[in-house]
Design a protein around this motif. Structure first.
Motif, PDB file in Angstrom:
ATOM      1  N   PHE A  82       4.073   7.475  -6.249  1.00 52.66           N
ATOM      2  CA  PHE A  82       3.689   6.082  -6.060  1.00 52.66           C
ATOM      3  C   PHE A  82       2.388   6.006  -5.257  1.00 52.66           C
ATOM      4  N   ARG A  83       2.272   6.862  -4.271  1.00 52.28           N
ATOM      5  CA  ARG A  83       1.038   6.868  -3.478  1.00 52.28           C
ATOM      6  C   ARG A  83      -0.154   7.278  -4.338  1.00 52.28           C
ATOM      7  N   ALA A  84       0.042   8.252  -5.214  1.00 53.76           N
ATOM      8  CA  ALA A  84      -1.037   8.668  -6.117  1.00 53.76           C
ATOM      9  C   ALA A  84      -1.459   7.507  -7.025  1.00 53.76           C
ATOM     10  N   TYR A  85      -0.487   6.729  -7.484  1.00 51.89           N
ATOM     11  CA  TYR A  85      -0.780   5.554  -8.313  1.00 51.89           C
ATOM     12  C   TYR A  85      -1.533   4.486  -7.505  1.00 51.89           C
ATOM     13  N   ALA A  86      -1.073   4.232  -6.293  1.00 50.08           N
ATOM     14  CA  ALA A  86      -1.626   3.139  -5.490  1.00 50.08           C
ATOM     15  C   ALA A  86      -2.949   3.485  -4.812  1.00 50.08           C
ATOM     16  N   HIS A  87      -3.167   4.748  -4.530  1.00 52.11           N
ATOM     17  CA  HIS A  87      -4.344   5.155  -3.750  1.00 52.11           C
ATOM     18  C   HIS A  87      -5.670   4.606  -4.292  1.00 52.11           C
ATOM     19  N   PRO A  88      -5.962   4.748  -5.587  1.00 48.96           N
ATOM     20  CA  PRO A  88      -7.252   4.214  -6.069  1.00 48.96           C
ATOM     21  C   PRO A  88      -7.395   2.708  -5.836  1.00 48.96           C
ATOM     22  N   ARG A  89      -6.310   1.975  -5.955  1.00 45.24           N
ATOM     23  CA  ARG A  89      -6.366   0.529  -5.726  1.00 45.24           C
ATOM     24  C   ARG A  89      -6.616   0.228  -4.249  1.00 45.24           C
ATOM     25  N   PHE A  90      -5.865   0.914  -3.391  1.00 46.54           N
ATOM     26  CA  PHE A  90      -6.055   0.700  -1.959  1.00 46.54           C
ATOM     27  C   PHE A  90      -7.454   1.152  -1.527  1.00 46.54           C
ATOM     28  N   ALA A  91      -7.955   2.237  -2.091  1.00 49.14           N
ATOM     29  CA  ALA A  91      -9.290   2.734  -1.744  1.00 49.14           C
ATOM     30  C   ALA A  91     -10.369   1.707  -2.099  1.00 49.14           C
ATOM     31  N   GLU A  92     -10.125   0.934  -3.153  1.00 46.62           N
ATOM     32  CA  GLU A  92     -11.055  -0.131  -3.563  1.00 46.62           C
ATOM     33  C   GLU A  92     -10.756  -1.444  -2.837  1.00 46.62           C
ATOM     34  N   ARG A  93      -9.816  -1.379  -1.884  1.00 44.42           N
ATOM     35  CA  ARG A  93      -9.372  -2.555  -1.101  1.00 44.42           C
ATOM     36  C   ARG A  93      -8.745  -3.626  -1.994  1.00 44.42           C
ATOM     37  N   MET A  94      -8.097  -3.171  -3.080  1.00 48.90           N
ATOM     38  CA  MET A  94      -7.407  -4.079  -3.989  1.00 48.90           C
ATOM     39  C   MET A  94      -5.903  -3.867  -3.836  1.00 48.90           C
ATOM     40  N   GLY A  95      -5.311  -4.644  -2.971  1.00 49.04           N
ATOM     41  CA  GLY A  95      -3.867  -4.559  -2.806  1.00 49.04           C
ATOM     42  C   GLY A  95      -3.188  -5.527  -3.750  1.00 49.04           C
ATOM     43  N   TRP A  96      -1.963  -5.835  -3.463  1.00 51.51           N
ATOM     44  CA  TRP A  96      -1.220  -6.825  -4.233  1.00 51.51           C
ATOM     45  C   TRP A  96      -0.467  -7.701  -3.262  1.00 51.51           C
ATOM     46  N   THR A  97      -0.402  -8.986  -3.592  1.00 48.76           N
ATOM     47  CA  THR A  97       0.194  -9.951  -2.680  1.00 48.76           C
ATOM     48  C   THR A  97       1.479 -10.512  -3.260  1.00 48.76           C
ATOM     49  N   TYR A  98       2.545 -10.372  -2.500  1.00 43.15           N
ATOM     50  CA  TYR A  98       3.851 -10.965  -2.803  1.00 43.15           C
ATOM     51  C   TYR A  98       4.314 -11.694  -1.550  1.00 43.15           C
ATOM     52  N   ARG A  99       4.566 -12.978  -1.711  1.00 47.70           N
ATOM     53  CA  ARG A  99       5.032 -13.788  -0.584  1.00 47.70           C
ATOM     54  C   ARG A  99       6.534 -14.036  -0.713  1.00 47.70           C
ATOM     55  N   PRO A 100       7.291 -13.650   0.313  1.00 50.00           N
ATOM     56  CA  PRO A 100       8.740 -13.908   0.279  1.00 50.00           C
ATOM     57  C   PRO A 100       9.029 -15.406   0.349  1.00 50.00           C
ATOM     58  N   LEU A 101       9.872 -15.875  -0.559  1.00 53.94           N
ATOM     59  CA  LEU A 101      10.306 -17.267  -0.572  1.00 53.94           C
ATOM     60  C   LEU A 101      11.737 -17.412  -0.052  1.00 53.94           C
ATOM     61  N   ARG A 102      12.539 -16.392  -0.300  1.00 56.61           N
ATOM     62  CA  ARG A 102      13.936 -16.367   0.132  1.00 56.61           C
ATOM     63  C   ARG A 102      14.329 -14.912   0.271  1.00 56.61           C
ATOM     64  N   ARG A 103      15.166 -14.640   1.263  1.00 54.37           N
ATOM     65  CA  ARG A 103      15.625 -13.258   1.463  1.00 54.37           C
ATOM     66  C   ARG A 103      17.051 -13.271   1.984  1.00 54.37           C
ATOM     67  N   ALA A 104      17.861 -12.358   1.477  1.00 59.60           N
ATOM     68  CA  ALA A 104      19.217 -12.138   1.983  1.00 59.60           C
ATOM     69  C   ALA A 104      19.323 -10.678   2.398  1.00 59.60           C
ATOM     70  N   VAL A 105      19.909 -10.435   3.556  1.00 61.43           N
ATOM     71  CA  VAL A 105      20.065  -9.082   4.090  1.00 61.43           C
ATOM     72  C   VAL A 105      21.535  -8.871   4.428  1.00 61.43           C
ATOM     73  N   ALA A 106      22.062  -7.719   4.042  1.00 63.50           N
ATOM     74  CA  ALA A 106      23.425  -7.325   4.410  1.00 63.50           C
ATOM     75  C   ALA A 106      23.340  -5.974   5.119  1.00 63.50           C
ATOM     76  N   LEU A 107      24.307  -5.715   5.982  1.00 63.96           N
ATOM     77  CA  LEU A 107      24.303  -4.488   6.781  1.00 63.96           C
ATOM     78  C   LEU A 107      25.632  -3.767   6.669  1.00 63.96           C
ATOM     79  N   SER A 108      25.574  -2.442   6.715  1.00 60.29           N
ATOM     80  CA  SER A 108      26.799  -1.647   6.749  1.00 60.29           C
ATOM     81  C   SER A 108      27.506  -1.896   8.090  1.00 60.29           C
ATOM     82  N   PRO A 109      28.808  -1.638   8.166  1.00 62.93           N
ATOM     83  CA  PRO A 109      29.546  -1.892   9.406  1.00 62.93           C
ATOM     84  C   PRO A 109      28.966  -1.179  10.634  1.00 62.93           C
ATOM     85  N   ASP A 110      28.375  -0.012  10.443  1.00 65.47           N
ATOM     86  CA  ASP A 110      27.817   0.716  11.582  1.00 65.47           C
ATOM     87  C   ASP A 110      26.354   0.373  11.854  1.00 65.47           C
ATOM     88  N   GLY A 111      25.761  -0.477  11.030  1.00 67.14           N
ATOM     89  CA  GLY A 111      24.383  -0.904  11.242  1.00 67.14           C
ATOM     90  C   GLY A 111      23.342   0.142  10.890  1.00 67.14           C
TER      91      GLY A 111
END
Length: 167
Positions: A82-111
């Motif tokens: 994944f880093r090999a795929y993303a590196h050329p984009r990041f090197a060109e300062r071309m990232g990708w933007t995803y804005r969270p609209l809703r999120r649900a998180v669950a945790l195991s009993p031990d955290g």
């Protein structure tokens, strides 16, 4: 074996069998609210690093054996691929933007493990959903699995399927 040695071995074995059994260890309680907040903070920073094409910060969010599943059927990457795929984009300062609209998180009993799903708005692709698993490591949360998918309204599925099938 000499008779005296046999006697000593028997005493040691007998003593071991009479030793009290260890007390079960109860995991220390954890602050669920703080853990959920910490998971959200990691995911928010993960998305922010991508938006700012900050390769080092972005990939620091992954556990060493993590997997990233992208929106294309061919996109199942370990961290190095994944880093090999993303590196050329990041090197060109071309990232990708995803804005969270809703999120649900669950945790195991031990955290120690968290899983989540989040509805996102991507600048290029529009509505998407991220889901995955994070693990506690070294005092922080690391992404072990991230699955990014494009959501399709049910009433449009037939048209999308026809496009995928080339019809």
């Amino acid at each position: 074996m000499r008779q005296g040695t046999s006697f000593v071995v028997c005493l040691v074995l007998l003593a071991a069998g009479c030793a009290p059994s260890p007390t079960p260890v109860t995991p220390a309680p954890f602050d669920r609210t703080a853990a959920e907040r910490d998971v959200a903070r990691e995911l928010d920073d993960f998305h922010d690093a991508a938006a700012h094409a900050d390769e080092t910060r972005y990939f620091a969010h992954f556990a060493p054996e993590a997997v990233f599943l992208g929106t294309d059927v061919t996109e199942r990457w370990g961290v190095a691929a994944f880093r090999a795929y993303a590196h050329p984009r990041f090197a060109e300062r071309m990232g990708w933007t995803y804005r969270p609209l809703r999120r649900a998180v669950a945790l195991s009993p031990d955290g120690a493990v968290a899983w989540f799903d989040e509805d996102l708005r991507g600048d290029r692709v529009g509505p998407t959903r991220g889901s995955g698993v994070l693990v506690r490591s070294g005092g922080r949360w690391l992404i072990a699995l991230y699955d990014l998918s494009i959501t399709i309204p049910n009433e449009r599925f037939d048209a999308v399927r026809a496009a995928i099938d080339g019809k």
